[in-house]
Design a protein around this motif. Structure first.
Motif, mmCIF file in Angstrom:
data_model
loop_
_atom_site.group_PDB
_atom_site.id
_atom_site.type_symbol
_atom_site.label_atom_id
_atom_site.label_comp_id
_atom_site.label_asym_id
_atom_site.label_seq_id
_atom_site.Cartn_x
_atom_site.Cartn_y
_atom_site.Cartn_z
ATOM 1 N N PHE A 49 0.763 -1.327 -0.098
ATOM 2 C CA PHE A 49 0.262 0.036 0.182
ATOM 3 C C PHE A 49 0.839 1.160 -0.081
ATOM 4 C CE2 PHE A 49 -3.908 -2.334 0.712
ATOM 5 C CZ PHE A 49 -4.952 -1.421 0.393
ATOM 6 N N ARG A 58 -8.982 4.782 1.574
ATOM 7 C CA ARG A 58 -9.441 4.324 0.537
ATOM 8 C C ARG A 58 -9.564 2.496 0.545
ATOM 9 N NH1 ARG A 58 -12.550 7.482 -0.529
ATOM 10 N NH2 ARG A 58 -12.946 6.363 -2.419
ATOM 11 N N ALA A 59 -9.244 2.080 1.533
ATOM 12 C CA ALA A 59 -9.403 0.375 1.580
ATOM 13 C C ALA A 59 -10.712 0.131 2.716
ATOM 14 C CB ALA A 59 -7.905 -0.099 2.105
ATOM 15 N N LYS A 61 -11.321 -3.552 4.699
ATOM 16 C CA LYS A 61 -10.804 -4.920 5.012
ATOM 17 C C LYS A 61 -12.027 -5.786 5.601
ATOM 18 C CE LYS A 61 -8.315 -3.017 8.099
ATOM 19 N NZ LYS A 61 -7.475 -2.626 8.985
ATOM 20 N N SER A 79 -8.157 2.254 7.969
ATOM 21 C CA SER A 79 -9.202 2.017 7.131
ATOM 22 C C SER A 79 -10.471 1.402 7.922
ATOM 23 C CB SER A 79 -8.501 1.372 5.947
ATOM 24 O OG SER A 79 -8.257 0.000 6.751
ATOM 25 N N HIS A 104 -10.878 -0.090 -2.297
ATOM 26 C CA HIS A 104 -10.238 -1.047 -2.556
ATOM 27 C C HIS A 104 -10.578 -2.157 -1.518
ATOM 28 C CE1 HIS A 104 -7.348 0.523 -5.536
ATOM 29 N NE2 HIS A 104 -7.373 1.695 -4.896
ATOM 30 N N TYR A 105 -11.246 -3.156 -1.951
ATOM 31 C CA TYR A 105 -11.725 -4.183 -0.948
ATOM 32 C C TYR A 105 -10.542 -5.395 -0.830
ATOM 33 C CZ TYR A 105 -16.286 -1.901 -0.722
ATOM 34 O OH TYR A 105 -17.264 -1.139 -0.890
ATOM 35 N N ILE A 106 -10.360 -5.490 0.362
ATOM 36 C CA ILE A 106 -9.241 -6.462 0.797
ATOM 37 C C ILE A 106 -10.191 -7.635 1.565
ATOM 38 C CG2 ILE A 106 -7.006 -7.199 1.732
ATOM 39 C CD1 ILE A 106 -6.543 -3.982 1.545
ATOM 40 N N LEU A 203 -4.421 -5.852 -6.200
ATOM 41 C CA LEU A 203 -4.963 -4.536 -5.648
ATOM 42 C C LEU A 203 -5.461 -4.020 -6.860
ATOM 43 C CD1 LEU A 203 -3.018 -3.478 -2.629
ATOM 44 C CD2 LEU A 203 -5.257 -4.082 -2.580
#
Length: 349
Positions: A49, A58-59, A61, A79, A104-106, A203
């Motif tokens: 990142f 912007r993420a 989790k 996040s 940004h999906y993790i 990502l």
């Protein structure tokens, strides 16, 4: 190790274009066992990142239950994040991505969380081509419940207390390719130089990106007879390709060994540059990717970007979802009133 509180002095650390150092991408101190491979994956997320110049907020989790699912607290502390019910992480990620695609999906999960109770949810997230990075921290055991075999344990592997697994394992990499995943890779927690660019590429991939990371459990699965121990993985580790990710507008230098290279453009910007040790392998060819997996002999652990498809539409594209997050839509448009609702319901009469 992140289990030891780090000093706050960071004046010598490199800042990215947002003025942030790697410290700004960390989370709380880890409570995992010292030496756990999951902590190395956490460090790889932090570095990825930071190097991509992505702002932490912007993420989003999402995780389930297990040792792996705890790790979302250990990186990107600024996040959003949620621990869901065991095996149900993909549904929550699907709902979140549907209403707010601008993140940004993790998804962080384990082999137990994804390949047993959560296998159905895992499969449908792939089928929908959900726009997210899904990382399986794969150690072959249930670490929180004292080391029972998970669905990824190889036939013949021996548990810490002597039991031998006789059940056929589920390989998430082969399964994901067959189900239609558009980015499939495998990494090793002990090889950060390969894992970081794989995370960066995942990502920035538009669609479902899976990285299956072999991550040894030092407490219950790091002994002789285990096929997911550090010693075994280092012995049979076979990088099928060398990968690096080069984002647009950012110069990155890297040393590459001699060999043929191919470049795969990414929809969201940048490129995946692949340095192949096996020149016959093209990660854009699904049959070739499956052949590479079938080729492995005995206990070989193949790593790298194994398959990629940049042309398949994502869940948002297929369902014509709006790009504007629902929290940014005017309230009057979200709630048009009872007359509009009645007219809609009358249409189903």
């Amino acid at each position: 190790m992140t289990s030891i509180k780090k000093p706050l002095v960071d004046k010598h650390l490199r800042k990215n274009r947002h003025g942030l150092t790697q410290r700004d991408y960390e989370g709380v101190a880890s409570t995992l066992c010292a030496g756990c491979g999951h902590d190395s994956i956490t460090a790889a997320f932090v570095r990825a990142f930071h190097e991509l110049d992505l702002e932490p907020h912007r993420a989003a989790k999402v995780s389930g239950i297990g040792c792996s699912s705890k790790t979302t607290a250990y990186f990107l502390g600024q996040s959003s994040g949620i621990n869901t019910v065991h095996g149900r992480m993909p549904s929550v990620a699907t709902g979140a991505a549907a209403v707010n695609p601008d993140l940004h999906y993790i998804g962080v999960s384990g082999d137990g969380d994804s390949l047993s109770i959560g296998l159905g949810q895992f499969a449908h997230a792939i089928r929908r081509n959900l726009n997210m990075l899904y990382v399986i921290e794969n150690n072959g055991v249930y670490g929180l419940t004292k080391g029972q075999f998970s669905a990824s344990a190889d036939v013949g592997t021996r548990a810490k207390y002597g039991e031998v697994n006789e059940q056929t394992p589920i390989d998430p990499v082969s399964l994901a390719i067959n189900l239609g995943a558009t980015f499939v890779a495998r990494g090793f927690s002990g090889d950060k130089e390969q894992l970081v660019p794989l995370i960066k590429a995942g990502l920035m991939h538009k669609g479902f990106a899976l990285i299956d990371v072999v991550s040894p459990c030092v407490t219950f699965n790091d002994h002789a007879g285990s096929t997911k121990s550090y010693a075994h993985t280092y012995k049979y580790y076979h990088p099928v390709i060398h990968a690096d990710f080069v984002p647009e507008e950012t110069e990155i230098t890297a040393a590459y060994k001699d060999g043929e290279a191919i470049t795969v453009p990414m929809h969201s910007g940048g490129q995946v540059m692949l340095r192949k040790t096996d020149r016959s392998h093209d990660p854009r060819d699904k049959d070739a990717a499956l052949s590479v997996l079938r080729w492995k002999e005995g206990a070989e652990v193949l790593t790298g970007l194994i398959y990629i498809d940049e042309n398949r539409p994502t869940m948002g594209d297929m369902n014509h979802l709006p790009e504007t997050p629902l929290n940014a839509v005017d309230h009057a448009k979200l709630c048009p009133g009872s007359d509009k609702l009645k007219a809609l319901m009358d249409g189903y009469a």
